[in-house]
Design a protein around this motif. Structure first.
Motif, PDB file in Angstrom:
ATOM      1  N   ILE A 198     134.834   9.447  67.205  1.00  0.00           N
ATOM      2  CA  ILE A 198     135.545  10.277  66.757  1.00  0.00           C
ATOM      3  C   ILE A 198     134.722  11.515  66.145  1.00  0.00           C
ATOM      4  O   ILE A 198     133.643  11.166  65.681  1.00  0.00           O
ATOM      5  CB  ILE A 198     136.361   9.238  65.539  1.00  0.00           C
ATOM      6  N   SER A 199     135.201  12.499  66.231  1.00  0.00           N
ATOM      7  CA  SER A 199     134.776  13.623  65.508  1.00  0.00           C
ATOM      8  C   SER A 199     134.901  13.826  64.029  1.00  0.00           C
ATOM      9  O   SER A 199     136.016  13.181  63.544  1.00  0.00           O
ATOM     10  CB  SER A 199     135.281  15.032  66.215  1.00  0.00           C
ATOM     11  N   ALA A 200     134.138  14.627  63.532  1.00  0.00           N
ATOM     12  CA  ALA A 200     133.965  14.667  61.877  1.00  0.00           C
ATOM     13  C   ALA A 200     135.653  15.365  61.616  1.00  0.00           C
ATOM     14  O   ALA A 200     136.006  14.953  60.574  1.00  0.00           O
ATOM     15  CB  ALA A 200     132.968  15.939  61.457  1.00  0.00           C
ATOM     16  N   GLU A 222     138.199  15.019  63.090  1.00  0.00           N
ATOM     17  CA  GLU A 222     139.435  13.805  63.165  1.00  0.00           C
ATOM     18  C   GLU A 222     139.348  12.932  61.876  1.00  0.00           C
ATOM     19  O   GLU A 222     140.429  12.548  61.430  1.00  0.00           O
ATOM     20  CB  GLU A 222     139.099  13.038  64.592  1.00  0.00           C
ATOM     21  N   GLU A 223     138.150  12.670  61.757  1.00  0.00           N
ATOM     22  CA  GLU A 223     137.822  11.576  60.769  1.00  0.00           C
ATOM     23  C   GLU A 223     138.529  12.020  59.133  1.00  0.00           C
ATOM     24  O   GLU A 223     139.410  11.705  58.621  1.00  0.00           O
ATOM     25  CB  GLU A 223     136.411  11.242  60.627  1.00  0.00           C
ATOM     26  N   TYR A 224     137.964  13.379  59.013  1.00  0.00           N
ATOM     27  CA  TYR A 224     138.297  13.952  57.710  1.00  0.00           C
ATOM     28  C   TYR A 224     139.769  14.484  57.583  1.00  0.00           C
ATOM     29  O   TYR A 224     140.444  14.261  56.520  1.00  0.00           O
ATOM     30  CB  TYR A 224     137.336  15.250  57.364  1.00  0.00           C
ATOM     31  N   LEU A 251     142.321  13.130  59.239  1.00  0.00           N
ATOM     32  CA  LEU A 251     142.964  11.709  59.230  1.00  0.00           C
ATOM     33  C   LEU A 251     142.854  11.373  57.427  1.00  0.00           C
ATOM     34  O   LEU A 251     144.005  10.951  57.007  1.00  0.00           O
ATOM     35  CB  LEU A 251     142.618  10.994  59.936  1.00  0.00           C
ATOM     36  N   ARG A 252     141.541  11.513  57.228  1.00  0.00           N
ATOM     37  CA  ARG A 252     141.726  11.016  55.617  1.00  0.00           C
ATOM     38  C   ARG A 252     142.240  11.789  54.490  1.00  0.00           C
ATOM     39  O   ARG A 252     143.199  11.295  53.809  1.00  0.00           O
ATOM     40  CB  ARG A 252     140.223  10.828  55.330  1.00  0.00           C
ATOM     41  N   VAL A 255     145.964  10.885  54.900  1.00  0.00           N
ATOM     42  CA  VAL A 255     146.335   9.638  54.225  1.00  0.00           C
ATOM     43  C   VAL A 255     146.573  10.011  52.584  1.00  0.00           C
ATOM     44  O   VAL A 255     147.191   9.118  52.117  1.00  0.00           O
ATOM     45  CB  VAL A 255     145.310   8.763  54.453  1.00  0.00           C
ATOM     46  N   GLN A 256     145.539  10.523  52.021  1.00  0.00           N
ATOM     47  CA  GLN A 256     145.638  11.048  50.637  1.00  0.00           C
ATOM     48  C   GLN A 256     147.201  11.419  50.547  1.00  0.00           C
ATOM     49  O   GLN A 256     147.733  11.020  49.337  1.00  0.00           O
ATOM     50  CB  GLN A 256     144.747  12.122  50.244  1.00  0.00           C
ATOM     51  N   ARG A 308     138.744  13.981  46.259  1.00  0.00           N
ATOM     52  CA  ARG A 308     139.112  12.710  46.823  1.00  0.00           C
ATOM     53  C   ARG A 308     138.523  12.075  47.852  1.00  0.00           C
ATOM     54  O   ARG A 308     138.299  10.714  48.104  1.00  0.00           O
ATOM     55  CB  ARG A 308     140.783  12.446  46.804  1.00  0.00           C
ATOM     56  N   GLU A 309     138.236  13.251  49.037  1.00  0.00           N
ATOM     57  CA  GLU A 309     137.550  12.761  50.064  1.00  0.00           C
ATOM     58  C   GLU A 309     136.042  13.034  50.025  1.00  0.00           C
ATOM     59  O   GLU A 309     135.520  12.738  51.391  1.00  0.00           O
ATOM     60  CB  GLU A 309     138.299  13.409  51.378  1.00  0.00           C
ATOM     61  N   GLY A 310     135.624  13.640  49.040  1.00  0.00           N
ATOM     62  CA  GLY A 310     134.367  14.002  48.990  1.00  0.00           C
ATOM     63  C   GLY A 310     133.586  15.018  49.942  1.00  0.00           C
ATOM     64  O   GLY A 310     132.711  15.199  50.671  1.00  0.00           O
ATOM     65  N   ILE A 311     134.531  16.048  50.238  1.00  0.00           N
ATOM     66  CA  ILE A 311     134.056  17.093  50.963  1.00  0.00           C
ATOM     67  C   ILE A 311     134.538  18.383  50.288  1.00  0.00           C
ATOM     68  O   ILE A 311     134.967  18.206  49.215  1.00  0.00           O
ATOM     69  CB  ILE A 311     135.032  17.206  52.274  1.00  0.00           C
ATOM     70  N   SER A 312     133.799  19.435  50.894  1.00  0.00           N
ATOM     71  CA  SER A 312     134.020  20.718  50.097  1.00  0.00           C
ATOM     72  C   SER A 312     135.394  21.216  50.217  1.00  0.00           C
ATOM     73  O   SER A 312     136.117  21.016  51.121  1.00  0.00           O
ATOM     74  CB  SER A 312     132.712  21.992  50.773  1.00  0.00           C
TER      75      SER A 312
END
Lengths: 161, 161
Positions: free
Chosen positions: B3-5, B7-9, B11-12, B15-16, B34-38
């Motif tokens: 799974i690529s970055a 796709e992962e982020y 999707l997350r 879900v939020q 909430r997802e710890g990304i910029s």
DNA sequence: CTCAATCTTGATAAAAAAGTAATGATTTGC
DNA sequence: GCAAATCATTACTTTTTTATCAAGATTGAG
């Protein structure tokens, strides 16, 4: 969720070796030509596969590569694992965003999906050997028919709950 | 086959949004936190998902993102398709090595495997909705149990031929 | 109307993956 | 023993993917 270049080409190189008769072997230039990739690239791929024990290399004149096990005993899940540097175990250390560790550490709704998906793919791959990839497209496709039919059944069952 | 970055982020982030009550929404800074990304990264992902019609954005004060359909009606195969720029149809145009077209054009033993694998993954993903990813890990894992059991059965059948 | 909050979008930078090149080591045949 | 053929290994370059930045556009509040 796609196959990487390394997985694709590495697999194709192995299939070339699987088509050989007893006592035959292929050199890097031959493999490169048959798969339409550069010799340097083929060299790297074969090196990986050699390190992992799928092929045996001999140097010098009359040298080349052969499979180190019968094609019927090499399952795709093993091969893909090597070519993809596949480590589902540390998935949670890979996608941590800007943080040091994943925000969902401990309780994560995505993880079962990622892990489950990985298992499904592994399961499918483990049912295919290199030997099954030798031959024309129609033949190989037929080999897949069974798995596909099963999959379809699963889909329907799940939709019905 | 991982799974690529994106796709992962992506999707997350979805879900939020799926966890929200009616009339709630999330802004970019909230999603990012909430997802710890910029925030920049979240912005791009949400833009993709917005273009694809999964979420609806409103600008200005009190703005934010909401799902444009109920979470139970959004299946993972659709989402992954967008996030991965997934185009299995042109697989044979992607891995052509140093040539202009794949050396196996016309008759290819690998293609059925790649295509078949893709179908298996799509099938599995199409059985999962966003709504099923909301909740703690144990719950989500339970949802997966059925698919996994089926897969195991297939594996055994195939090994027996 | 103006300002602040918010998404949009294209440009840019950083990181990862893929591919290439170059040098070294081993084997065989003469 | 020497030369040619072949694989091995590491360093480097290019391409692709990820992530960030910055300027623009829209909306709502007062």
């Amino acid at each position: 969720m796609k196959i990487s270049a390394q997985e694709e080409y590495g697999l194709r190189c192995l299939v070339q070796l699987a088509t050989l008769e007893e006592n035959e072997s292929l050199t890097l230039p031959q493999i490169a030509e048959r798969e339409g990739i550069s010799q340097a690239n083929a060299g790297k791929l074969m090196w990986l596969l050699s390190k992992a024990g799928f092929v045996r290399a001999t140097r010098g004149t009359k040298g080349g590569y052969v499979l180190s096990r019968p094609a019927g005993e090499i399952r795709l899940n093993e091969v893909i694992k090597i070519l993809d540097a596949d480590e589902i175990s540390n998935h949670c250390e890979s996608y941590t965003g800007v943080l040091d560790s994943c925000v969902h550490k401990g309780d994560c709704g995505i993880r079962p999906v990622i892990v489950g998906l990985h298992e499904i793919v592994q399961e499918a791959l483990s049912n295919i050997t290199l030997a099954q990839l030798v031959g024309d497209e129609a033949k190989v496709d037929a080999t897949f028919h069974q798995i596909k039919r099963f999959e379809r059944k699963i889909g329907q069952e799940n939709l019905r709950h």
